[in-house]
Design a protein around this motif. Structure first.
Motif, mmCIF file in Angstrom:
data_model
loop_
_atom_site.group_PDB
_atom_site.id
_atom_site.type_symbol
_atom_site.label_atom_id
_atom_site.label_comp_id
_atom_site.label_asym_id
_atom_site.label_seq_id
_atom_site.Cartn_x
_atom_site.Cartn_y
_atom_site.Cartn_z
ATOM 1 N N THR A 10 31.656 15.927 11.067
ATOM 2 C CA THR A 10 30.494 16.288 11.881
ATOM 3 C C THR A 10 29.173 16.048 11.159
ATOM 4 O OG1 THR A 10 30.584 18.579 11.122
ATOM 5 C CG2 THR A 10 31.818 18.045 13.120
ATOM 6 N N GLU A 70 37.254 29.785 4.472
ATOM 7 C CA GLU A 70 35.918 30.251 4.847
ATOM 8 C C GLU A 70 35.013 29.086 5.215
ATOM 9 O OE1 GLU A 70 32.396 33.254 3.370
ATOM 10 O OE2 GLU A 70 34.395 33.418 2.477
ATOM 11 N N MET A 72 35.942 26.342 6.704
ATOM 12 C CA MET A 72 36.320 25.980 8.075
ATOM 13 C C MET A 72 35.712 26.952 9.080
ATOM 14 S SD MET A 72 40.296 24.891 7.425
ATOM 15 C CE MET A 72 40.764 25.265 9.071
ATOM 16 N N THR A 73 35.708 28.230 8.756
ATOM 17 C CA THR A 73 35.153 29.241 9.659
ATOM 18 C C THR A 73 33.635 29.048 9.827
ATOM 19 O OG1 THR A 73 36.836 30.832 9.019
ATOM 20 C CG2 THR A 73 34.847 31.723 10.016
ATOM 21 N N ARG A 74 32.962 28.797 8.722
ATOM 22 C CA ARG A 74 31.501 28.691 8.770
ATOM 23 C C ARG A 74 31.012 27.381 9.383
ATOM 24 N NH1 ARG A 74 28.551 30.977 3.416
ATOM 25 N NH2 ARG A 74 29.566 33.011 3.292
ATOM 26 N N THR A 75 31.790 26.312 9.304
ATOM 27 C CA THR A 75 31.322 25.010 9.769
ATOM 28 C C THR A 75 31.959 24.557 11.073
ATOM 29 O OG1 THR A 75 32.940 23.847 8.391
ATOM 30 C CG2 THR A 75 30.751 24.231 7.448
ATOM 31 N N ALA A 76 32.813 25.385 11.666
ATOM 32 C CA ALA A 76 33.482 24.989 12.919
ATOM 33 C C ALA A 76 32.554 25.074 14.094
ATOM 34 C CB ALA A 76 34.701 25.868 13.158
#
Length: 76
Positions: A10, A70, A72-76
């Motif tokens: 992304t 973390e 993955m959680t912050r950048t999803a």
């Protein structure tokens, strides 16, 4: 030792890269790890991080896994 390749599908602009890297640096403060480099190639962008270099700890794998979860959680 743990190695982590992170694909950046992304990240398309400098602003998106700056935001992503701020997140990476914040997570490095929490979980450690050494950013070895960024690669912008024909197959996309990736980041390579190491845990256990230059100093190994007994929970390097655990810290690397917590880092990526973390991230993955912050950048999803």
């Amino acid at each position: 030792m743990a190695y982590l390749f992170v694909r950046l599908p992304t990240v398309r602009t400098e602003a998106e890269l700056a935001l992503f890297m701020q997140t990476v640096f914040a997570l490095q403060d929490r979980y450690g790890g050494l950013l070895r480099g960024l690669d912008f190639g024909d197959k996309g962008s990736t980041a390579l991080l190491f845990w256990g270099a230059p100093v190994a700890m007994e929970n390097d794998v655990e810290r690397a896994l917590n880092f990526v979860l973390e991230l993955m959680t912050r950048t999803a």
